[in-house]
Design an enzyme around this catalytic site. Structure first.
Site, PDB file in Angstrom:
ATOM      1  CG  HIS A 236      33.644  37.224  35.668  1.00 27.58           C
ATOM      2  ND1 HIS A 236      33.789  35.868  35.865  1.00 27.58           N
ATOM      3  CD2 HIS A 236      34.645  37.593  34.823  1.00 27.58           C
ATOM      4  CE1 HIS A 236      34.835  35.429  35.189  1.00 27.58           C
ATOM      5  NE2 HIS A 236      35.373  36.457  34.547  1.00 27.58           N
TER       6      HIS A 236
ATOM      7  CG  ASP B  40      33.704  40.156  41.268  1.00 27.09           C
ATOM      8  OD1 ASP B  40      34.901  40.316  41.566  1.00 27.09           O
ATOM      9  OD2 ASP B  40      33.338  39.751  40.139  1.00 27.09           O
TER      10      ASP B  40
ATOM     11  CD  GLN C 252      38.211  43.523  36.109  1.00 29.71           C
ATOM     12  OE1 GLN C 252      39.006  44.450  35.911  1.00 29.71           O
ATOM     13  NE2 GLN C 252      38.405  42.312  35.600  1.00 29.71           N
TER      14      GLN C 252
ATOM     15  CE  LYS D 128      40.411  39.221  37.066  1.00 27.76           C
ATOM     16  NZ  LYS D 128      40.661  39.101  35.628  1.00 27.76           N
TER      17      LYS D 128
ATOM     18  CB  CYS E 299      33.769  35.577  31.877  1.00 31.67           C
ATOM     19  SG  CYS E 299      35.053  34.437  31.333  1.00 31.67           S
TER      20      CYS E 299
END
Length: 400
Positions: A113, A189, A192, A215, A354
């Site tokens: 991202h 990261d 997600q 999220k 993104c």
């Protein structure tokens, strides 16, 4: 599964399939935020009166809940930010600029991202370091041979746990182990992944882990940065001001211990309280149950999309995949397709997500992206499929 817990969709015909962008909020989270503002609202760390002390207690309890949730060693390794993007910038400015030197290398996957990519471009440019990308095969997984790009020159490896475009799951434990063998640190990261799979930091052993609250069923306005204590203690503050200082003199200042050193100004305590309640909610449902249900729904979605010969999909062919499917209706721009889906109360995302370098590498400009949660149903998927057929009916005569 638990759809009735979510006020916005529980009594609605909306098929909300944009969970990779943000999740809906359960009533218990909304109630926790309301309770904070109705009964506690005060500035933490700044008062000796009861309300301020209660606000400080809520903040402290939430930090410990996040620590336990990701199995970090100590609560002072948990830094609250306003979102994941701020957390990545904090790492880039406070660690990257201080530790990357000319000739060093920064390795990141092509699927990152922008929030875990552009800050490293900044560091690379400022320090005259080299950026190296890990590319993917036809199944959207990182080539095994690409891992040889992690060398003794590598200073930082930035990697996403789950791609926000294809849903592919990276073998982050393997990548972390390899990076550490080469003397590099890893920025993970987890934005997600955190709503779909249990994060165990002590098993993963990443040096920094980043995710956002919104999220994972928490309010917008709160992100989390986990950092190993030995790294955080040697980093300079990213934002300067109130509450991150120890002593201030006319010419200089000394800074607070962890975690306050990186939390200048008033924190979004209401959102942090909501994040803590969202963690409780997720754990009450159980990640085993979440994974089982979401995998079943994802498989149903794949089978239904395969029946549509006018739809081209982009996701791995194996089970190394969490609840995201990107696709295009052949000959139809993603924005047009998503606009028509919207007219049928189907909420999906369209664009480059993104992740422009990744889509460019795949030969794509944009895609439609649907992403599921445990509150989605087969009826949501069926509604999307009906709407996709309408897209084909409207545009088909122009592209056949």
């Amino acid at each position: 599964m638990n759809r009735e817990d979510f006020p916005l969709i529980s009594n609605s015909d909306i098929a909300y399939l944009d969970n990779a962008a943000t999740s809906q909020k359960p009533k218990c989270v909304i109630d926790a935020v309301n309770d904070y503002y109705n009964n506690i609202n005060a500035n933490p760390h700044r008062g000796t009166y009861k309300l301020s002390e209660e606000a400080t207690k809520k903040l402290t309890e939430a930090r410990e809940n996040v620590r336990r949730f990701i199995n970090a060693r100590m609560s002072n390794e948990i830094i609250f930010t306003k979102n994941a993007t701020e957390a990545f910038n904090l790492i880039a400015y406070s660690y990257g600029l201080e530790n990357v030197n000319e000739g060093d290398e920064i390795v990141l996957s092509i699927m990152e991202h922008h929030s875990n990519l552009v800050p490293w471009q900044m560091v690379s440019s400022a320090k005259n370091a080299k950026l190296k990308y890990l590319y993917v095969d036809d199944n959207y997984e990182i080539f095994e041979s690409e891992l040889s790009k992690i060398t003794d020159k590598t200073k930082i490896v930035a990697i996403t746990y789950v791609s926000n475009v294809t849903g592919v799951v990276n073998d982050v434990r393997k990548i972390v182990k390899l990076a550490h063998e080469k003397g590099a640190i890893v920025v993970l990261d987890a934005t997600q992944a955190v709503a779909h799979v249990k994060i165990d930091q002590q098993k993963i052993d990443a040096d920094f882990v980043v995710f956002s609250g919104h999220k994972m069923y928490a309010p917008m306005g709160v992100g989390v940065l986990y950092g190993k204590e030995k790294l955080l203690e040697n980093m300079n503050p990213f934002i300067y001001g109130g509450d991150m200082i120890e002593y201030v003199y006319e010419e200089n200042a000394t800074f607070a211990a962890l975690p306050e050193r990186f939390e200048a100004g008033t924190q979004n305590v209401g959102a942090i309280v909501g994040l803590s309640k969202a963690i409780d909610y997720l754990e009450k449902i159980g990640f085993d149950n979440i994974e089982k249900y979401e995998n079943e729904l994802l498989e149903y979605t794949k089978q239904e999309l395969k029946k549509l010969d006018f739809v081209e999909t982009y996701y791995p062919s194996n089970d190394n995949h969490y609840g995201i499917i990107s696709f295009n209706v052949k000959g139809v721009h993603a924005h047009d397709a998503s606009s028509i889906l919207n007219s049928y109360d189907v909420c999906v995302r369209s664009g480059n997500h993104c992740a422009q370098p990744f889509l460019r590498k795949l030969g794509l400009e944009s895609t439609v992206r649907m992403s599921i949660s445990f509150y989605n149903t087969k009826e949501d998927i069926d509604k999307m499929v009906v709407a996709l057929k309408k897209v084909n009916d409207i545009f088909g005569k122009y592209v056949r």
